[in-house]
Design a protein around this motif. Sequence first.
Motif, PDB file in Angstrom:
ATOM      1  N   MET A 229      -5.337   0.230   1.823  1.00  0.00           N
ATOM      2  CA  MET A 229      -5.537   1.418   1.003  1.00  0.00           C
ATOM      3  C   MET A 229      -6.980   1.894   1.124  1.00  0.00           C
TER       4      MET A 229
ATOM      5  N   ALA B 182       0.833  -1.204   0.000  1.00  0.00           N
ATOM      6  CA  ALA B 182       0.000   0.000   0.000  1.00  0.00           C
ATOM      7  C   ALA B 182       0.863   1.247   0.000  1.00  0.00           C
TER       8      ALA B 182
ATOM      9  N   GLU C 275      -7.851   5.471  -3.244  1.00  0.00           N
ATOM     10  CA  GLU C 275      -6.476   5.107  -3.621  1.00  0.00           C
ATOM     11  C   GLU C 275      -6.470   3.882  -4.529  1.00  0.00           C
TER      12      GLU C 275
END
Length: 426
Positions: A357, A338, A361
Amino acid sequence: MKQNRRTVLATAASAAVALAAAPERVFGTAPYGFVKQQRTLRVLGTHVTLQQPIREQAEKDLGIKLHFQPGGSASVLHQASTRPESFDLYEQWSNSIRVLWQAGSIQPLDLSRLEYWDEINSLTKTGKLTPYGRIGAGDAPNKLLYVQRDGSLAAQETKQISFLPYVHNVDSFAYDASVVPRGVAYKTESWSWLLDPRWAGRVALCNEPTIGLFDIALAAQSKGLIEFDDIGNLSKAEITALFRILVDLRRQGHFRGVWNSVPRSVELMRGGEAVIESMFSPGVSALRAENIDCVYAAPKEGYRAWHGVMCLSAAASSTAKDAAYEYMNWWLSGWPGAFIARQGYYISNPQRSRREMTAPEWDYWYAGKPATSDLKGTDGRVVVRRGEARTGGSYERRFSNVAVWNTVMKNYESTLSAWNEFLTAN
């Protein structure tokens, strides 16, 4: 390993170091749980992954003292291939595997000790993310992954591998859209733009024969200046012909120069010295964080791809070996993937990192959807603004359009001397 082979490898690596260490050339005028023990793991690699936040989080989660040794790609490859006792774990790119394996500097990894092996997607294991994607020329990582019974490396599945697959991406060139007219991904954006006379004196390349060479080879071929039988494995005659073209362009003042680091590539475009250049994803993110309209092209000819590798030193002690496996497993445990996504890189088991995330994102970095909010990079600055979509689209689409992988070709030594001639030509 015969001594003469090791000597050849060391000589080639030394030459690559000399090129990478050369000053910039100016052309022309312009949370994972483990039993915590205080051990030290020496990790050799580049600044791409050997970052302070990664070290701090890993030490916190693992209870291992990490000693990062970052350097330029050529210099760390030279160190790893000639001094395996100087590191425990090596992080770089798959184009270094042939050199390290032939030098006897790394040892096989045991799949039974890799906790998330079954989660790793098909890109590394087969060379493709989707059935319709193209593998690309050169050393696709699956060709170098499995250790065969005779000690060679191939795509045939076994219980041992030469490297742990982790971060990866596709690279291209970037341009300042306030100067260079914005193109259309996969339709009008082309590697040939690097050789467009409109940008003469304001073009920069990556100073690395296994990277910059392919960028400019793709440019020359798409421009119609030369045709290669196999761009991932150039013949000596093709290398000679290509560099004859490049040296001539160099003497005409077409190139601003070359860069040796991501920060320097950022400086060149920030200052207007270069308006189009080879570039890596973190450089693009840095420029966009400064409100520079830097576009990372999606060339119609396809990307130049790379795959990160983690390799275990042949000289690692048993304690270091145990720590190395813990660190490798940690890298695929979610948080690291991430984190690295926020500078535009992918991880080999993305679904685990998806949990770390936010939805915006994931949708931007992996799904290729427009951002529904501003997104921050690894340094906390906004690098994506609401409404923007990632150039080239989704993870699957980008990796379905690979023209060539970073590769150490059979005639690698010939490219080193030719590249040096290009750098020094007057």
